[in-house]
Scaffold this active site. Structure first.
Site, PDB file in Angstrom:
ATOM      1  N   HIS A   1       3.314   5.993   5.046  1.00 32.67           N
ATOM      2  CA  HIS A   1       2.349   4.922   4.786  1.00 32.67           C
ATOM      3  C   HIS A   1       2.984   3.590   5.140  1.00 32.67           C
ATOM      4  O   HIS A   1       4.212   3.434   5.096  1.00 32.67           O
ATOM      5  CB  HIS A   1       1.937   4.898   3.316  1.00 32.67           C
ATOM      6  CG  HIS A   1       0.505   4.532   3.092  1.00 32.67           C
ATOM      7  ND1 HIS A   1       0.016   3.261   3.321  1.00 32.67           N
ATOM      8  CD2 HIS A   1      -0.547   5.265   2.656  1.00 32.67           C
ATOM      9  CE1 HIS A   1      -1.291   3.233   3.029  1.00 32.67           C
ATOM     10  NE2 HIS A   1      -1.657   4.435   2.622  1.00 32.67           N
TER      11      HIS A   1
ATOM     12  N   SER B   1       0.796  -1.229   0.000  1.00 36.58           N
ATOM     13  CA  SER B   1       0.000   0.000   0.000  1.00 36.58           C
ATOM     14  C   SER B   1       0.829   1.279   0.000  1.00 36.58           C
ATOM     15  O   SER B   1       0.266   2.365  -0.195  1.00 36.58           O
ATOM     16  CB  SER B   1      -0.962   0.009   1.188  1.00 36.58           C
ATOM     17  OG  SER B   1      -2.020  -0.903   0.964  1.00 36.58           O
TER      18      SER B   1
ATOM     19  N   LYS C   1       0.179   3.564  -2.980  1.00 36.15           N
ATOM     20  CA  LYS C   1      -0.901   4.532  -3.151  1.00 36.15           C
ATOM     21  C   LYS C   1      -0.376   5.945  -3.397  1.00 36.15           C
ATOM     22  O   LYS C   1      -0.940   6.709  -4.187  1.00 36.15           O
ATOM     23  CB  LYS C   1      -1.832   4.482  -1.942  1.00 36.15           C
ATOM     24  CG  LYS C   1      -2.652   3.189  -1.870  1.00 36.15           C
ATOM     25  CD  LYS C   1      -3.474   3.106  -0.609  1.00 36.15           C
ATOM     26  CE  LYS C   1      -4.462   1.937  -0.652  1.00 36.15           C
ATOM     27  NZ  LYS C   1      -3.827   0.614  -0.726  1.00 36.15           N
TER      28      LYS C   1
ATOM     29  N   TYR D   1     -10.637   3.204   5.152  1.00 35.12           N
ATOM     30  CA  TYR D   1      -9.633   2.694   4.222  1.00 35.12           C
ATOM     31  C   TYR D   1     -10.316   1.885   3.128  1.00 35.12           C
ATOM     32  O   TYR D   1     -11.187   1.060   3.403  1.00 35.12           O
ATOM     33  CB  TYR D   1      -8.635   1.819   4.972  1.00 35.12           C
ATOM     34  CG  TYR D   1      -7.322   1.651   4.264  1.00 35.12           C
ATOM     35  CD1 TYR D   1      -6.361   2.651   4.324  1.00 35.12           C
ATOM     36  CD2 TYR D   1      -7.042   0.504   3.546  1.00 35.12           C
ATOM     37  CE1 TYR D   1      -5.143   2.505   3.679  1.00 35.12           C
ATOM     38  CE2 TYR D   1      -5.834   0.346   2.900  1.00 35.12           C
ATOM     39  CZ  TYR D   1      -4.883   1.348   2.977  1.00 35.12           C
ATOM     40  OH  TYR D   1      -3.685   1.196   2.328  1.00 35.12           O
TER      41      TYR D   1
ATOM     42  N   ASN E   1      -9.190   0.103  -0.610  1.00 33.50           N
ATOM     43  CA  ASN E   1      -8.150  -0.148  -1.610  1.00 33.50           C
ATOM     44  C   ASN E   1      -8.594   0.193  -3.027  1.00 33.50           C
ATOM     45  O   ASN E   1      -7.822   0.745  -3.806  1.00 33.50           O
ATOM     46  CB  ASN E   1      -7.701  -1.606  -1.527  1.00 33.50           C
ATOM     47  CG  ASN E   1      -6.797  -1.863  -0.349  1.00 33.50           C
ATOM     48  OD1 ASN E   1      -5.639  -1.500  -0.357  1.00 33.50           O
ATOM     49  ND2 ASN E   1      -7.332  -2.488   0.686  1.00 33.50           N
TER      50      ASN E   1
ATOM     51  N   ASP F   1      -6.729 -10.207   1.186  1.00 30.09           N
ATOM     52  CA  ASP F   1      -5.679  -9.260   1.535  1.00 30.09           C
ATOM     53  C   ASP F   1      -5.094  -9.666   2.874  1.00 30.09           C
ATOM     54  O   ASP F   1      -5.737 -10.325   3.678  1.00 30.09           O
ATOM     55  CB  ASP F   1      -6.286  -7.858   1.610  1.00 30.09           C
ATOM     56  CG  ASP F   1      -5.244  -6.762   1.714  1.00 30.09           C
ATOM     57  OD1 ASP F   1      -4.045  -7.076   1.600  1.00 30.09           O
ATOM     58  OD2 ASP F   1      -5.629  -5.599   1.888  1.00 30.09           O
TER      59      ASP F   1
END
Length: 493
Positions: free
Chosen positions: A262, A36, A39, A127, A129, A455
Site C-alpha cells: 500500500h 493510508s 488501512k 477507493y 477512505n 486530502d
C-alpha cells in the site's frame, strides 16, 4: 528507506530533516505519518477481533440510516467495493475550504447524509477512505475498547512495533516531525493539515516500526492463521472476477512478480511499502515531502530483481488522443500523447501512462485500451469496469449560469460567467469553497479541475454534465469524479 530479504535487513537508511526550522534530523526512530498504509492495520484488527467480518454487516447498515439501497457488507468496505462515495471528495462538494478542520462531528454528519451509492456493493472498485474509518469505529465499539489501545495491544505489540501509535490529529506529530510541501527549485514550506484521521489513515510509525512489520510478515508467511497471510488472501467481486484490492491491501505485479502492499499520502507526507512473497523481499520508503516514494521503491527493487524486457511500441500515438466519455460512470476521459510516444490517460485520480502495443492496443498494469471500428474500448480490471469510450465534440454552451442544489448533500453548486469565462464553486454545511475555472469539453460537458483538497490525493477533475429539458433549457447538472460519481444538482428556479 529499508530493504529486507528473507526477514533480514539489507539496507536501512535515513537522511534529511524531521524539522527544518529546528534542525532536528530524520532518523529511523522518527515518527512518520504512514497515512493510508494504516488501512491494513485496521483490517488486521478487524480479523483479529472478528474472524468472520459478516457479523459486522448490521453495524454498517446502522451507520447509514438514510441509505435508500442495499447496504454494503463489512467485507465490501474492507475491499473498497462498498459503492460509497469517498468523503474527502464529497466534502469538497459540501463547500469545505482546502485546509479546513475536519473532525469527528463533520465525519459523522457527512457519512450520515448518504442516501445513494455510486455502484452496487461488490460489483466495482473505487477507493473510499471512510470505508476504513467506519470499520475502525465499528470494530472498536463492538469489541468494547478504545481503537488506539486495541491497535497497540492486538497488532503493534504482536508485531514488535514499540513506537507505532494512532496519531489522529494531522496538524502535528507527537515527536515534532513535520511534513513539507515544495521543491528544491521553489523552496520548502511546512505543510498545513487539519483533518482528523483514525481507521483510514491515522497511524504514526517509525522506519524501525515498519521494519518490524515486514519481519513479522515474513516470519509468519507459512502460518495459515497469520494476520498478513489472511489479509493478502485472494478477494473477488460478486461476479467472481479477481479483485486487485482487498482487506486494506493492493495486489500488484512488480517486475513480473506478485506483491502486496500500500501507499500513503497527505500534504507533506508520501510513503509506500510492499512485500513479494516468492522472493521474500520487502521495501519501505517514507518521505516527509512530496516526491514519489513508489518510484524510489521500484528503483531499489530493480537492484535485486531483473527488470523484464519491454517490447517496442506500435501504431501512432495520434490515433489515441482526444476527449471521451465513459458511459457507466459518466466521467470525461482524456488521452494525450507523451514526448516518448506513449499515451497518458486521465480517468481516475491521477494520470496513467500507457505503452502502445503492436495490435491496436495500449496498456499499463491492469488498464488496457483497444481500438475498435466504432471507438476505443477501455478495460480496467482493477475497477472491474469495461466500456466503449464515446468521442466528444461540439462547441461549449453559454447558458450555464445558475445555482444548482443537491438534495442528498444539502449543497449548492454556483456556475457563473465572468468576462465570458465560466467558473464554478461549491457551498454547503462545511463552508464556501473557492471559485474554480471550468474547462469546456463538449457542448454540455465541462471539467472542473480540483488539484487541491482536504486530502493530499485530490478528486482531480470533476466532470460536469449539464442536463436540459424538452425546451432545451438547463435544469440540472450531474457532477462526479472517480472517487464520487453521479451526484445530481438540480437548478434553482
Amino acid at each position: 528507506m529499508a530493504v529486507l530479504r528473507e526477514g533480514e535487513v539489507l539496507a536501512r537508511h535515513s537522511w534529511g530533516w524531521a524539522d527544518l526550522e529546528r534542525r532536528i534530523p530524520f532518523t529511523p526512530q522518527s515518527l512518520f505519518r504512514i497515512c493510508s498504509i494504516s488501512k491494513q492495520f485496521t483490517t488486521s484488527l478487524m480479523l483479529d477481533q472478528f474472524p468472520d467480518p459478516s457479523v459486522l454487516d448490521g453495524d454498517v447498515r446502522r451507520m447509514l440510516p438514510l441509505l435508500e439501497q442495499d447496504a454494503p457488507r463489512a467485507v465490501d468496505l474492507a475491499n473498497n467495493q462498498s459503492g460509497l462515495r469517498d468523503y474527502w471528495a464529497t466534502a469538497m462538494l459540501c463547500g469545505s475550504p482546502i485546509e479546513a478542520p475536519f473532525g469527528d462531528a463533520e465525519t459523522a454528519r457527512l457519512i450520515g447524509l448518504t442516501r445513494t451509492l455510486h455502484f452496487a456493493p461488490g460489483t466495482r472498485y473505487s477507493y473510499c477512505n471512510q470505508n476504513f474509518r467506519m470499520l475502525g469505529d465499528i470494530v472498536a465499539a463492538r469489541a468494547g475498547g478504545d481503537y488506539a489501545e486495541l491497535l497497540r495491544t492486538r497488532v503493534f505489540d504482536r508485531a514488535g512495533m514499540p513506537t507505532a501509535r494512532l496519531c489522529a490529529d494531522t496538524s502535528a506529530m507527537p515527536d515534532g516531525t513535520h511534513g513539507y510541501e515544495g521543491t528544491l527549485e521553489s523552496g520548502f514550506r511546512r505543510a498545513v493539515n487539519n483533518v482528523h484521521w483514525t481507521g483510514d489513515a491515522g497511524i504514526g510509525a517509525s522506519l524501525d516500526d515498519m521494519i518490524a512489520w515486514e519481519r513479522f510478515i515474513d516470519a509468519t508467511r507459512d502460518d495459515a492463521g497469520g494476520l498478513y497471510r489472511r489479509l493478502s488472501a485472494p478477494q473477488h467481486f460478486k461476479s467472481g472476477a479477481p479483485a486487485f484490492y482487498g482487506l486494506g491491501l493492493a495486489r500488484m505485479e512488480l517486475l513480473g512478480s506478485h506483491a502486496s502492499g500500500h501507499g500513503g499520502g497527505l500534504r507533506g507526507w508520501r510513503s509506500v511499502r510492499f512485500y513479494m512473497p516468492a522472493e521474500r523481499i520487502s521495501i519501505v520508503v517514507l518521505f516527509n515531502h512530496m516526491a514519489d516514494p513508489r518510484g524510489a521503491a521500484l528503483d531499489l527493487l530493480a537492484q535485486l530483481v531483473p527488470s523484464p524486457t519491454k517490447t517496442g511500441a506500435g501504431g501512432s500515438v495520434g490515433d489515441w488522443t482526444g476527449n471521451f466519455q465513459e458511459p457507466e460512470t459518466g466521467l470525461v476521459v482524456r488521452m494525450e500523447a507523451t514526448s516518448d510516444c506513449r499515451v497518458r490517460l486521465h480517468f481516475a485520480q491521477g494520470a496513467e501512462t500507457l505503452d502502445l502495443g503492436k495490435d491496436s492496443d495500449a496498456s499499463a498494469g491492469t488498464t488496457k485500451l483497444r481500438r475498435m471500428a466504432d471507438g476505443i474500448w477501455m478495460d480496467r480490471a482493477a475497477d472491474n469496469l469495461s466500456g466503449l469510450l464515446q468521442p466528444l465534440a461540439g462547441e461549449p454552451a453559454t447558458d450555464l449560469d445558475g445555482v444548482f442544489h443537491s438534495a442528498e448533500l444539502g449543497a449548492d453548486f454556483t456556475c457563473t460567467a465572468t468576462g465570458g469565462t465560466f467558473y464554478g464553486a461549491f457551498s454547503g454545511f462545511l463552508g464556501q469553497g473557492m471559485m474554480q475555472l471550468l474547462v469546456p469539453v463538449s457542448t454540455d460537458l465541462w471539467r472542473l479541475p480540483m488539484p487541491r483538497a482536504l486530502d493530499s490525493a485530490p478528486p482531480g477533475d470533476w466532470t460536469l454534465a449539464f442536463q436540459r429539458d424538452d425546451a432545451g433549457l438547463v435544469v440540472a447538472v450531474e457532477i462526479g469524479c472517480w472517487l464520487a460519481r453521479r451526484v445530481l444538482f438540480t437548478k434553482n428556479p
